[in-house]
Design an enzyme around this catalytic site. Structure first.
Site, PDB file in Angstrom:
ATOM      1  N   ASP A  83     -12.761  93.866  86.672  1.00  0.00           N
ATOM      2  CA  ASP A  83     -14.166  93.596  86.982  1.00  0.00           C
ATOM      3  C   ASP A  83     -14.378  93.434  88.492  1.00  0.00           C
ATOM      4  O   ASP A  83     -13.650  92.686  89.151  1.00  0.00           O
ATOM      5  CB  ASP A  83     -14.594  92.309  86.272  1.00  0.00           C
ATOM      6  N   ASP A  84     -15.366  94.144  89.031  1.00  0.00           N
ATOM      7  CA  ASP A  84     -15.796  93.990  90.425  1.00  0.00           C
ATOM      8  C   ASP A  84     -14.736  94.393  91.456  1.00  0.00           C
ATOM      9  O   ASP A  84     -14.794  93.962  92.610  1.00  0.00           O
ATOM     10  CB  ASP A  84     -16.231  92.542  90.716  1.00  0.00           C
TER      11      ASP A  84
ATOM     12  N   CYS B 299     -22.191  95.253  85.502  1.00  0.00           N
ATOM     13  CA  CYS B 299     -21.181  95.210  84.443  1.00  0.00           C
ATOM     14  C   CYS B 299     -21.604  95.870  83.131  1.00  0.00           C
ATOM     15  O   CYS B 299     -20.953  96.804  82.662  1.00  0.00           O
ATOM     16  CB  CYS B 299     -20.787  93.760  84.175  1.00  0.00           C
TER      17      CYS B 299
ATOM     18  N   HIS C 242     -19.141  94.093  78.064  1.00  0.00           N
ATOM     19  CA  HIS C 242     -19.697  92.895  78.676  1.00  0.00           C
ATOM     20  C   HIS C 242     -19.811  91.796  77.620  1.00  0.00           C
ATOM     21  O   HIS C 242     -19.861  92.079  76.417  1.00  0.00           O
ATOM     22  CB  HIS C 242     -21.074  93.211  79.269  1.00  0.00           C
TER      23      HIS C 242
ATOM     24  N   ASP D 141     -15.030  98.606  87.064  1.00  0.00           N
ATOM     25  CA  ASP D 141     -16.343  98.959  86.509  1.00  0.00           C
ATOM     26  C   ASP D 141     -17.389  99.278  87.577  1.00  0.00           C
ATOM     27  O   ASP D 141     -18.403  99.902  87.277  1.00  0.00           O
ATOM     28  CB  ASP D 141     -16.856  97.888  85.540  1.00  0.00           C
ATOM     29  N   HIS D 142     -17.156  98.883  88.815  1.00  0.00           N
ATOM     30  CA  HIS D 142     -18.019  99.241  89.950  1.00  0.00           C
ATOM     31  C   HIS D 142     -17.408  98.673  91.209  1.00  0.00           C
ATOM     32  O   HIS D 142     -16.420  97.935  91.157  1.00  0.00           O
ATOM     33  CB  HIS D 142     -19.454  98.719  89.774  1.00  0.00           C
TER      34      HIS D 142
END
Length: 534
Positions: A32-33, A71, A125, A330-331
């Site tokens: 994540d992130d 997310c 999520h 995810d990004h």
């Protein structure tokens, strides 16, 4: 006849001895992130030996992009193989099944084709875990001798601070406060074991689940492990902080908004500012900025160590050589870049993600590719690697061919989108009354004033807050950002941004007005859409 019987007999012998071709297992790792802040991506500071090692024997994607830099929409897109405009999911506070009750998810499809599927940590999520459909077995819930963390923080004072802040906001705003109006500190350093935080604990559960699935040995497994870090809050054991000398950490080089850029392109770092100890208005001090990046890097190294343990468990279980391993973020995330802290923009720093893959029979080992790929491509790729059909609804392109020939001609463009980040909450949902009334009120007003000043007669509150979508297309050389009324795709854009990566890789200068013919050509390509870019 004898030759036919011999062939059939050999086939039966191979099957009975387990030597026949088997479907590969899949280890599916989400982070994540995480922006591409890893050693294998050229980071001068990040300590990520385990991911670097995986990349050195697999394929690393230098230009991989998410479909939306937040997310829930990003993960929903990846897990269904469908883009946000197809899923209809644009923010974190609506569920996938509410919008798409019948869509076939990636693990659901693998289950239908003979796999056992389980997950630990964050894959979908929160609220979108899809238990009972996307997963057909429960993961291990506890490991003897390892205590489950009692809160997001290890230090009692930080858990108390978060609880007290939430209590006061709940009293004022009710359940709406749970959408991010209260939080504890942005980071924590504690002298604890890896399992003292949730990512380390979940890794132990994933390893135990892996052992169970291998011991049963009835079906190939699809095991998903989702890491919450380096999402805020950046809480990592002390030893990972100690890997870095804070004075050596390079900070963002470009901290200004793009020249001539759209005023709605950037937000006021709402997600970080809600944390205790972070200024609610104005810039962050150099000292705080350095501490925050230190915390982010410590979190990255902590997650890298957990992934190392998980891959080592594959070796110990004797299944490493028949397991596809895919690792994705995810990004991306702004760490002061363009003056922003957080995800939730349509620019390179937020849409570009880390992606690497290892498979038993791939030929391009230790290679990198500059091919434009998207997270939506993972679904069809894993289907191809497992030898199962690709569902007709998917909107990505299998990148399996790149795993053998990483330099071949590939997609002409990658596509992402994000609704007006300046006038949305950081979860991409419309602004709430609580956001307007808390310390965010002045920040929202400042951003709104900049948009009104720039857009003039185009300003319409309902349009800009509720219906303005930023669409972005990344080609080999350019990034185009098109700000469009989502209700009327055929209407002229509200604004257009264009960045030339051959001269301006950090996207500091919007040249759309200076290059009208080029902008027109790229707009035509964008209108043709992702199908024309394959």
């Amino acid at each position: 006849m004898f030759r036919l019987l011999l062939t059939l007999s050999l086939g039966l012998i191979l099957q009975s001895t387990g030597l026949a071709a088997e479907k590969p297992h899949v280890l599916f790792i989400a982070i994540d992130d995480l922006r591409p802040e890893l050693g294998c991506y050229g980071s001068p500071i990040a300590k990520s030996p385990h991911l670097d090692q995986l990349a050195s024997d697999g394929l690393l994607f230098n230009r991989a992009y998410c479909q939306q830099a937040i997310c829930r929409p990003s993960r929903a897109s990846l897990m269904t193989g469908a883009r946000p405009d197809t899923t209809g999911l644009y923010h974190n506070y609506v569920s996938l099944r509410e919008l798409q009750p019948n869509i076939l998810t990636l693990p659901e499809h693998f289950i239908a084709n003979g796999y056992d599927a389980a997950y630990c940590g964050k894959i979908f999520h929160q609220g979108d875990t899809d238990d009972g459909r996307s997963w057909n077995r429960e993961s291990v819930k506890r490991v003897a001798g390892i205590q489950k963390p009692r809160g997001p923080y290890a230090l009692p004072e930080n858990n108390k601070m978060k609880a007290d802040n939430m209590k006061s906001m709940l009293a004022k705003y009710g359940e709406a406060a749970r959408r991010g109006l209260a939080a504890g500190p942005a980071y924590e350093k504690a002298d604890i074991a890896d399992s003292g935080y949730v990512d380390g604990y979940n890794t132990e559960l994933a390893i135990a689940t892996l052992k169970e699935m291998v011991q049963e040995d009835e079906k190939p497994f699809f095991l998903a492990m989702g890491y919450k870090l380096p999402h805020l809050n950046w809480c990592a054991p002390s030893k990972y902080w100690d890997m870095y000398d804070a004075n050596d950490i390079p900070m963002a080089e470009e901290t200004n908004a793009p020249k001539n850029g759209a005023a709605m392109g950037l937000h006021a770092s709402f997600e970080l500012r809600t944390r205790a100890g972070i200024p609610k208005v104005g810039p962050l001090s150099p000292e705080l900025s350095r501490t925050l990046k230190h915390a982010y890097l410590a979190s990255v190294s902590y997650v890298d160590a957990q992934i190392g343990k998980l891959i080592a468990a594959l070796d110990e279980a004797g299944v490493r050589d028949n397991t596809v391993i895919v690792v994705w973020g995810d990004h991306g995330w702004h760490l002061g870049d363009m003056g922003v802290w957080g995800k939730a923009t349509n620019y390179e720093i937020a849409t570009r993600v880390p992606l690497m893959i290892w498979a038993p029979d791939m030929q391009a080992r230790g290679a990198q590719t500059d091919a434009l790929v998207e997270l939506v491509d993972i679904y069809p790729t894993l289907c191809d690697l497992a030898g199962i059909p690709v569902p007709a609804h998917t909107e990505g392109t299998s990148f399996q061919p790149l795993m053998n020939d990483p330099n071949q001609a590939w997609k002409k463009a990658a596509f992402s989108q994000y609704p007006n980040p300046a006038l949305r909450e950081w979860a991409a949902n419309p602004l709430s009354q609580g956001m307007r009334e808390t310390w965010f009120g002045p920040l929202i007003q400042q951003v709104e004033n900049r948009i009104i000043e720039q857009q003039g007669s185009k300003w319409d509150r309902e349009l800009f807050e509720q219906h303005l979508m930023g669409y972005t297309m990344r080609t080999d050389q350019y990034r185009l950002v098109v700000w469009q009324d989502h209700r009327d795709p055929g209407a002229p854009p509200i604004a257009v941004e264009l960045f030339d990566h051959s001269r301006d890789p950090q996207e500091t200068n919007n040249i759309a007005d200076k290059e009208p013919e080029l902008t027109k050509q790229l707009l035509a390509q964008w209108h043709a859409g992702w199908e024309a870019a394959k």
